[in-house]
Design an enzyme around this catalytic site. Structure first.
Site, PDB file in Angstrom:
ATOM      1  N   GLY A   1       0.751  -1.237  -0.068  1.00 37.79           N
ATOM      2  CA  GLY A   1       0.218   0.087   0.065  1.00 37.79           C
ATOM      3  C   GLY A   1       0.832   1.285   0.154  1.00 37.79           C
TER       4      GLY A   1
ATOM      5  N   GLU B   1      20.226  -6.474 -22.677  1.00 34.63           N
ATOM      6  CA  GLU B   1      20.635  -7.859 -23.330  1.00 34.63           C
ATOM      7  C   GLU B   1      19.774  -8.471 -24.215  1.00 34.63           C
ATOM      8  OE1 GLU B   1      23.257 -10.814 -21.252  1.00 34.63           O
ATOM      9  OE2 GLU B   1      23.786  -9.483 -19.838  1.00 34.63           O
TER      10      GLU B   1
END
Length: 391
Positions: free
Chosen positions: A347, A371
């Site tokens: 939260g 990559e």
């Protein structure tokens, strides 16, 4: 925070030696890496001393030959080491993966003389490597790179150009560099091993990133960098195929790092959910949240199984490029989803820097990019299934 510790990941390790290795890595991660991770990432501090420690412990060359200072470990074990390191701090896990990637070309395609001369220092001598393929104008289209290497009158190579998005750029001790030595396209690219202190080599200021602030990412400039021919790796024109082979293995490293990060986020979410009370009970008792935790855990286990299956193919000497792309795609997408859900479970606290969930979420994003973006991974997988585009 709760005193409840997360359950350790149940590892699939083939030998007692591998089990002892993982115990050592967990000890280093919990004692030396994790306690400082939040503070040092916030300060943008690169933990070079940790990489020195890992080198001294024999952890920077695990998948390579012990004859040259490596650890003789299969990828199945090496990747689980990466996962543990990344769970403690992604900067460290990813840094080890990049160092392994940078060492791949010489370890796999170098001559015996080159390996004897350079690999012991690269794998166990405290050196740190970087991998130079991408450029400011060639990222996903890596074969269009423009950095050039030209022979001089004495037979050495002179490299000019700029590489971009280089992890450890400016601080690495050696660079595996792909440069154009011939025609346009992939057949005109050659690989070189360039020392980090070579005259004419310099690193730009590190990029300002949303996450992984402790891991320096920078452009690297080559201004007349002279490299003798005995630092050329493989044949002239073989560099692009070397680069792609390295990336197949490197993608498995990114997949393992992603699962480590996701596991850390899940552990944090479970800790918080079992401690935080609302409406008279722990929020972990509410079905909606319990289902989120279950989905997070399932994505992590599926990703772990996928990268391990690809690793076992690699260890057996079988083709694994498609599975590596699948593992990188699934694991990094899962890490993004799991870390986002962890923030949601915490939260308002999840949105603050007092808890690590927001850092995990920021760090996860880059794993979908490095990559080979996940769009590129989908292209790779589709080519294995349906052949090249435009047949």
């Amino acid at each position: 925070m709760s005193d409840r510790d997360p359950q350790p990941v149940e590892r699939q390790l083939p030998t007692e030696e591998a089990r002892d290795l993982l115990a050592l890595v967990r000890d280093i991660a919990q004692r030396e890496i994790a306690p400082k991770a939040a503070e040092e990432e916030d300060a943008g501090r690169f933990p070079r001393e940790i990489f020195t420690l890992l080198s001294e412990a024999g952890l920077l060359g695990l998948p390579y030959d012990s004859e040259y200072g490596g650890g003789d470990q299969p990828y199945e074990v090496y990747l689980q080491v990466l996962e543990e390191l990344a769970a403690a701090r992604l900067t460290v896990g990813l840094g080890v993966s990049v160092h392994t990637l940078a060492s791949y070309a010489l370890a796999t395609y170098g001559t015996k003389q080159q390996q004897v001369e350079h690999l012991p220092a690269m794998l166990g001598g405290g050196l740190l490597g970087a991998y130079c393929l991408s450029e400011p104008s060639s990222g996903s289209d890596a074969a269009s790179l423009r950095t050039k290497a030209v022979r001089d009158a004495e037979g050495s190579w002179v490299i000019d150009g700029t590489k971009a998005w280089i992890t450890h750029g400016g601080i690495a001790d050696f660079y595996t560099v792909m440069a154009r030595t011939g025609e346009d396209g992939p057949r005109g690219i050659t690989a070189f091993l360039v020392p980090g202190d070579a005259p004419g080599l310099s690193g730009a200021a590190p990029e300002k990133k949303m996450g992984m602030k402790g891991s320096p990412t920078a452009q690297v400039h080559f201004d007349g960098v002279r490299v003798p021919d005995d630092r050329r790796i493989g044949e002239e024109g073989q560099g692009f195929s070397i680069a792609l082979a390295a990336l197949d293995s490197g993608r498995l490293g990114i997949a393992a790092c992603a699962i480590g990060l996701a596991q850390a986020a899940l552990d944090e979410a479970v800790r918080y959910a079992t401690q935080r009370r609302q409406f008279g009970r722990a929020i972990a008792d509410f079905q909606g949240l319990r289902f989120m935790l279950a989905d997070m855990a399932t994505q992590i286990e599926a990703g772990r199984a996928l990268y391990l299956a690809a690793a076992r193919l690699r260890d057996a000497g079988r083709p694994f490029a498609k599975q590596a792309a699948m593992a990188k795609l699934h694991c990094t997408d899962a890490a993004m989803k799991v870390t986002t859900d962890a923030v949601q479970i915490l939260g308002g606290y999840g949105y603050t820097a007092d808890f690590p969930a927001e850092r995990y979420m920021r760090e996860a994003k880059v794993l979908q990019i490095v990559e080979g973006t996940n769009q590129i991974q989908r292209m790779v997988i589709a080519r294995h299934l349906a052949g090249p585009e435009g047949r």
